[in-house]
Motif scaffolding. Structure first.
Motif, mmCIF file in Angstrom:
data_model
loop_
_atom_site.group_PDB
_atom_site.id
_atom_site.type_symbol
_atom_site.label_atom_id
_atom_site.label_comp_id
_atom_site.label_asym_id
_atom_site.label_seq_id
_atom_site.Cartn_x
_atom_site.Cartn_y
_atom_site.Cartn_z
ATOM 1 N N TRP A 256 -12.941 4.678 13.715
ATOM 2 C CA TRP A 256 -14.046 5.442 13.124
ATOM 3 C C TRP A 256 -14.840 4.572 12.137
ATOM 4 O O TRP A 256 -14.248 3.834 11.380
ATOM 5 N N PHE B 266 -18.088 -2.745 20.393
ATOM 6 C CA PHE B 266 -17.330 -2.867 19.144
ATOM 7 C C PHE B 266 -15.902 -3.322 19.425
ATOM 8 O O PHE B 266 -15.370 -4.207 18.755
ATOM 9 N N GLN C 66 -13.937 1.571 7.663
ATOM 10 C CA GLN C 66 -13.734 0.200 8.136
ATOM 11 C C GLN C 66 -13.617 -0.802 6.987
ATOM 12 O O GLN C 66 -13.348 -1.982 7.220
ATOM 13 N N GLU D 83 -17.098 3.710 14.581
ATOM 14 C CA GLU D 83 -17.627 3.017 15.761
ATOM 15 C C GLU D 83 -17.011 3.525 17.062
ATOM 16 O O GLU D 83 -17.648 3.457 18.119
ATOM 17 N N ASN E 203 -21.558 1.338 23.441
ATOM 18 C CA ASN E 203 -21.445 0.917 22.037
ATOM 19 C C ASN E 203 -19.990 0.748 21.616
ATOM 20 O O ASN E 203 -19.639 -0.185 20.885
ATOM 21 N N GLU E 204 -19.124 1.667 22.069
ATOM 22 C CA GLU E 204 -17.711 1.557 21.741
ATOM 23 C C GLU E 204 -17.091 0.329 22.402
ATOM 24 O O GLU E 204 -16.272 -0.375 21.802
#
Length: 378
Positions: free
Chosen positions: A253, A268, A181, A255, A264-265
């Motif tokens: 990736w 994000f 990231q 996350e 969680n995804e």
């Protein structure tokens, strides 16, 4: 009169011979076995971890082995001709000599581009270099990109050159999930550069090689005839992926894995634009190289993505929808037949060659093979 007739006959024969012998007639590569008895043919079985396999413009197979060796192999006899061993290569587990590609106008620009890992001052690093092919050897090593993060795992790295003469390179996160990231790092990315190593003016991040980010360990890159770029990518314990690569996009990736389907995804993705994979596998299968097959030589594969698989030891054919944004069907071939499959290459006439990587992870014995797939058994 008889003498004149003989002279005319000789001239006609010479003219026919001239046209039939023209070496620049752009005919497809020769087909030594148009009606094969065997479905597959083992060409050579004494390689040490072949990583890249390319059909060259000289109608030879070019092979990069992870120990640093580059060679040319006659696709009809299996005779191997060494071209170069790169002594700077550091081979540790998954590292070593990796991706390779030849300049598309090889006769005029006899350049060979390769990626390899080496020992840096504080550990493994990766570099992209260019060699010049002359007198059956490679020389004049020129570094295009250096100090790319590397490790004993997750190094990428596949290379392709597109028709507009841009070089794409995949890189892994080098075992450091924070890099993917981070757009100040070249780890966990798809890179795009000009063939002289400079940064294209129209790259999505000004002054950066980065074309897309948020990748874990992409080891396959291929271009569809319609211009779509696809990658095959290793996941952790879940979500091996096929991605359609779009300039400037984030593939999530670490996350997001595969598609956005956990809280969680979703959190994000609510704050960061993320592109989901177009296909994924859980549990993982360890996808490696990826090609798009346009020939009708093996009709079961025509107009499909063909992928080599390491852990699950198979070839997979993937059917795309009309606009190439989704995969609609998966077919499995040669399941467990040849062990781990690392790479695949296609000749202009549609001949298919695969490179094997032993029967288990970490197998570096000199028993790895190149096999031609002649046909698919009914």
């Amino acid at each position: 009169m008889e003498r004149i007739t003989r002279l005319v006959s000789i001239a006609l024969v010479s003219l026919v011979f001239f046209y039939c012998s023209d070496s620049d007639d752009n005919t497809p590569d020769p087909d030594p076995n148009p009606n094969p008895v065997d479905a597959t043919t083992t060409l050579i079985s004494t390689l040490s971890v072949p990583w890249e396999l390319i059909w060259g413009p000289d109608d030879f197979l070019w092979v990069a082995e992870r120990n640093g060796k580059i060679s040319r192999i006659n696709p009809d006899t299996g005779e191997q001709f060494d071209v170069l061993t790169i002594n700077a290569v550091a081979q540790v587990q998954e590292s070593g000599l990796l991706g390779m590609v030849l300049h598309p106008d090889f006769d005029t620009n006899p350049f060979v581009y390769v990626v390899y890992t080496y020992d840096g001052a504080s550990g493994l690093l990766e570099r992209l270099v260019r060699f010049t092919y002359e007198n059956s050897t490679l020389s004049n090593e020129t570094t295009l990109i250096d100090n790319i993060p590397a490790n004993s795992v997750h190094n990428g790295s596949r290379l392709i050159i597109t028709p507009d003469l841009h070089l794409f390179m995949s890189t892994g996160d080098a075992g450091n999930t924070n890099l993917s990231q981070d757009t100040s790092s070249l780890g966990g990315k798809i890179l795009r550069l000009n063939l002289d190593g400079s940064i294209p003016n129209d790259n999505p991040i000004t002054g950066s090689y980065i074309y897309s980010y948020g990748h874990r360990n992409p080891q396959g890159l291929t271009l569809h005839p319609n211009g779509n770029l696809y990658s095959s990518e290793h996941g952790p314990s879940s979500d091996d992926e096929i991605n359609r690569i779009v300039a400037g996009e984030n593939y999530g990736w670490p996350e997001v894995r595969g598609v956005i389907d956990t809280p969680n995804e979703e959190a994000f993705a609510a704050s960061t634009s993320v592109v989901e994979s177009i296909f994924n596998w859980t549990p993982t299968i360890a996808p490696s190289d990826l090609v798009y097959y346009t020939s009708d030589r093996i009709p079961q594969w025509t107009n499909k993505l063909i992928m080599t698989v390491l852990k699950d030891q198979r070839l997979i054919a993937l059917t795309l929808n009309n606009d190439g944004t989704a995969i609609t069907n998966e077919e499995i071939f040669f399941d467990g037949t040849f062990g781990r499959l690392r790479d695949i290459t296609i000749s202009p006439a549609g001949r298919v060659f695969i490179a094997t990587n032993g029967n288990s992870y970490g197998d570096t014995s000199n028993t790895h093979r190149i096999i031609e797939i002649n046909r698919i058994e009914p």
